[in-house]
Design an enzyme around this catalytic site. Structure first.
Site, PDB file in Angstrom:
ATOM      1  N   TRP A 104       0.830  -1.219   0.000  1.00 28.74           N
ATOM      2  CA  TRP A 104       0.000   0.000   0.000  1.00 28.74           C
ATOM      3  C   TRP A 104       0.854   1.254   0.000  1.00 28.74           C
ATOM      4  O   TRP A 104       0.515   2.246  -0.648  1.00 28.74           O
ATOM      5  CB  TRP A 104      -1.005   0.008   1.161  1.00 28.74           C
ATOM      6  CG  TRP A 104      -2.001  -1.097   1.028  1.00 28.74           C
ATOM      7  CD1 TRP A 104      -2.112  -2.198   1.830  1.00 28.74           C
ATOM      8  CD2 TRP A 104      -2.992  -1.256  -0.007  1.00 28.74           C
ATOM      9  NE1 TRP A 104      -3.109  -3.019   1.366  1.00 28.74           N
ATOM     10  CE2 TRP A 104      -3.662  -2.472   0.245  1.00 28.74           C
ATOM     11  CE3 TRP A 104      -3.377  -0.508  -1.115  1.00 28.74           C
ATOM     12  CZ2 TRP A 104      -4.696  -2.959  -0.565  1.00 28.74           C
ATOM     13  CZ3 TRP A 104      -4.399  -0.975  -1.924  1.00 28.74           C
ATOM     14  CH2 TRP A 104      -5.046  -2.187  -1.648  1.00 28.74           C
ATOM     15  N   ASP A 173      -1.457   6.770   6.486  1.00 30.20           N
ATOM     16  CA  ASP A 173      -2.550   5.902   6.069  1.00 30.20           C
ATOM     17  C   ASP A 173      -2.821   4.975   7.251  1.00 30.20           C
ATOM     18  O   ASP A 173      -2.016   4.092   7.552  1.00 30.20           O
ATOM     19  CB  ASP A 173      -2.108   5.116   4.829  1.00 30.20           C
ATOM     20  CG  ASP A 173      -3.144   4.085   4.378  1.00 30.20           C
ATOM     21  OD1 ASP A 173      -4.167   3.919   5.066  1.00 30.20           O
ATOM     22  OD2 ASP A 173      -2.895   3.440   3.340  1.00 30.20           O
ATOM     23  N   LYS A 197     -12.258  -1.477   7.554  1.00 32.52           N
ATOM     24  CA  LYS A 197     -11.546  -2.461   8.365  1.00 32.52           C
ATOM     25  C   LYS A 197     -11.889  -2.279   9.845  1.00 32.52           C
ATOM     26  O   LYS A 197     -12.412  -3.166  10.476  1.00 32.52           O
ATOM     27  CB  LYS A 197     -10.041  -2.336   8.138  1.00 32.52           C
ATOM     28  CG  LYS A 197      -9.681  -2.668   6.696  1.00 32.52           C
ATOM     29  CD  LYS A 197      -8.336  -2.162   6.309  1.00 32.52           C
ATOM     30  CE  LYS A 197      -8.171  -2.094   4.821  1.00 32.52           C
ATOM     31  NZ  LYS A 197      -8.336  -3.379   4.137  1.00 32.52           N
TER      32      LYS A 197
HETATM   33  C1  LIG Z   1      -3.254   0.155   4.513  1.00 32.55           C
HETATM   34  C2  LIG Z   1      -4.185   0.224   3.348  1.00 32.55           C
HETATM   35  N1  LIG Z   1      -4.191   1.323   2.577  1.00 32.55           N
HETATM   36  C3  LIG Z   1      -5.020   1.434   1.518  1.00 32.55           C
HETATM   37  C4  LIG Z   1      -5.890   0.431   1.167  1.00 32.55           C
HETATM   38  C5  LIG Z   1      -6.791   0.612  -0.015  1.00 32.55           C
HETATM   39  O1  LIG Z   1      -8.018   0.966   0.448  1.00 32.55           O
HETATM   40  P1  LIG Z   1      -9.288   1.244  -0.494  1.00 32.55           P
HETATM   41  O2  LIG Z   1      -9.719  -0.076  -1.022  1.00 32.55           O
HETATM   42  O3  LIG Z   1     -10.258   1.882   0.450  1.00 32.55           O
HETATM   43  O4  LIG Z   1      -8.853   2.178  -1.574  1.00 32.55           O
HETATM   44  C6  LIG Z   1      -5.928  -0.730   1.947  1.00 32.55           C
HETATM   45  C7  LIG Z   1      -6.884  -1.806   1.596  1.00 32.55           C
HETATM   46  O5  LIG Z   1      -6.815  -2.907   1.996  1.00 32.55           O
HETATM   47  C8  LIG Z   1      -5.051  -0.837   3.050  1.00 32.55           C
HETATM   48  O6  LIG Z   1      -5.041  -1.938   3.817  1.00 32.55           O
END
Ligand SMILES: Cc1ncc(COP(=O)(O)O)c(C=O)c1O
Length: 362
Positions: A104, A173, A197
Site C-alpha cells: 500500500w 494511512d 476495516k
Molecule cells: C493500509 C491500506 N491502505 C489502503 C488500502 C486501499 O483501500 P481502499 O480499497 O479503500 O482504496 C488498503 C486496503 O486494503 C489498506 O489496507
C-alpha cells in the site's frame, strides 16, 4: 441471529461489532421515528446531520483531537487519498517524503510520482521483503510532509514508534489500524483511513486534517479533490455516503460506550495479539516472518510448511466457521485480521483450531 454467524477474520471489508449490526437491523425500516430507512433519509435533514455531527464528535473524542483538527468524510477509498495527499499537501515546491513498507505504501509512492516531481523514498524495508519497519529515516532536506502506512495490512507490520519529524507534518494511512491503539495526534498533518476495516463499512474514507494543512490546498484543484471543499461544508458539499457515515457513527458509539474508549480497546487488542503470537512462537509449524518488535496487532501473517497445507488449513477453518484466513494474493500464506470487532474469544477459538490442525498435520 448470532448462532448462525461465522467468525470473521476478513482483511476488509471486515468484522463489524454484532451490536452495531443488530442496531442497523432494528432501525432499518424506521430510522429514529422518521418513518423512513436511513437509506431513504435526506442528507440535508436534521436527522442525518445529527448522525454526521455525532460521528465527527465521537472521532474527535476517541482520538483526543483538539480544535485544530477537522474530521471529514470522503469517497474514493484510501486509494484516492494516495492522490489527494500530494495534490493538496505540497508546500512551496518542497519535495515530498515517503517510507516504503510494502504494497500500500508502494502504491501511495507511485501515485505521488504521477502528481509531483520530487518524491523521495527516505527509507524502505524492501531489502528484507518488507518484514520490518525502518528505524533510520533521513530527513535532512526540507520536505512538504512525510508519508507512512501506519499498519501494513498485507505484510503484517505496524509502526509502534512514529518517526520524529520536527516541523515536517506526518501523514499516515491508518486504514487498517485507526481506533485500535492510543497515539499522539499532534505530529500529524493528515490521517486517512478507508472505513471498511476498523471503522465501519466500505464506501467512506475518514480524513483527519490539521487546520494549517488546509492553507496548502491549491486553488486550481477540481472542487471535489480539495480537502478544503469538505472542511468548509462539514462534508456536505454534495451527497455524502450517508449509510456508511451512519455505520461509522454506530461503530464509534460502540467504541465509546460499550468498549470504553481507545485505551480499553488497545488492552483487548494487546491480549488478542499476545494470544496468537505467543502460540506461534511456541512451535514451528506456523511461522510469522515479521521482526517481533514490528509485528502488527491487526493483521497476523503466517505460513505453514507447504502451500498445500495452507489451502487445507483455510478450507478446514472455513468449514469450522472461521473465515477469511487466506493471505493476500500478492504474497500467499495465511493471515488472520484481528480488527477491533474480532473478540478475544474468537482469537482463542482460532488458536485452538491452529493447535488442533498442527497436531493432525504436523
Ligand atoms: C493500509 C491500506 N491502505 C489502503 C488500502 C486501499 O483501500 P481502499 O480499497 O479503500 O482504496 C488498503 C486496503 O486494503 C489498506 O489496507
Amino acid at each position: 441471529m448470532s448462532e448462525k454467524r461465522v467468525l470473521v477474520f476478513n482483511p476488509g471489508p471486515a468484522a463489524l461489532p454484532l451490536p452495531v449490526l443488530q442496531k442497523i437491523q432494528e432501525e432499518m425500516l424506521n430510522f429514529r421515528e422518521t418513518g423512513m430507512s436511513i437509506l431513504e433519509v435526506s442528507h440535508r435533514s436534521r436527522e442525518f446531520e445529527e448522525v454526521l455531527n455525532s460521528a465527527v464528535e465521537r472521532i474527535k473524542r476517541l482520538l483526543s483531537l483538539d480544535e485544530r483538527f477537522q474530521v471529514i468524510f470522503l469517497q474514493g477509498g484510501a486509494s484516492l487519498q494516495f492522490a489527494m495527499v500530494p495534490m493538496n499537501c505540497v508546500e512551496g515546491g518542497k519535495p515530498v517524503a515517503y517510507v516504503d513498507t510494502g504494497y500500500w505504501s508502494t502504491k501511495a509512492i507511485k501515485e505521488a510520482q504521477n502528481i509531483v516531481d520530487k518524491v523521495e523514498v527516505v527509507a524502505s524495508s524492501g531489502d528484507k521483503n518488507y518484514t520490518y519497519i525502518p528505524k533510520k529515516i533521513s530527513l535532512e532536506s526540507e520536505f512538504s510532509y512525510l508519508h507512512i502506512t501506519a499498519n501494513n495490512t498485507i505484510r503484517g507490520t505496524q509502526w509502534w514508534e512514529f518517526p520524529r519529524t520536527g516541523n515536517i507534518p506526518l501523514i499516515a494511512d491508518m486504514s487498517s489500524d485507526i481506533f485500535s491503539r492510543v497515539f499522539d495526534p499532534h505530529p500529524f498533518g493528515v490521517i486517512y483511513a478507508g472505513a471498511q476495516k476498523n471503522a465501519g463499512p466500505a464506501g467512506v474514507t475518514i480524513v483527519i486534517i490539521r487546520e494549517d494543512m488546509l492553507e496548502r490546498v491549491p486553488r486550481y484543484l477540481p472542487t471535489m479533490l480539495k480537502y478544503s471543499t469538505f472542511a468548509e461544508s462539514n462534508s456536505l458539499c454534495n451527497t455524502p455516503p450517508c449509510f456508511a457515515v451512519y455505520v461509522v457513527e454506530l461503530v464509534t458509539q460502540w467504541l465509546e460506550e460499550t468498549i470504553g474508549g481507545i485505551a480499553k480497546m488497545e488492552e483487548i487488542n494487546r491480549k488478542k495479539a499476545c494470544l496468537i503470537y505467543d502460540y506461534i512462537d511456541s512451535q514451528d509449524f506456523y511461522i510469522n516472518p515479521v521482526q517481533p518488535e514490528d509485528r502488527s496487532w491487526m493483521n497476523v501473517v503466517f505460513t505453514l510448511p507447504s502451500p498445500e497445507l495452507e489451502s487445507k488449513f483455510v478450507k478446514e477453518a472455513t468449514q469450522k466457521g472461521l473465515v477469511g484466513l487466506e493471505g493476500h494474493r500478492s504474497v500467499g500464506g495465511c493471515r488472520a485480521s484481528l480488527y477491533n470487532a474480532v473478540s478475544l474469544e474468537a482469537v482463542g477459538m482460532l488458536v485452538d483450531f491452529m493447535k488442533e490442525f498442527a497436531r493432525r498435520n504436523g
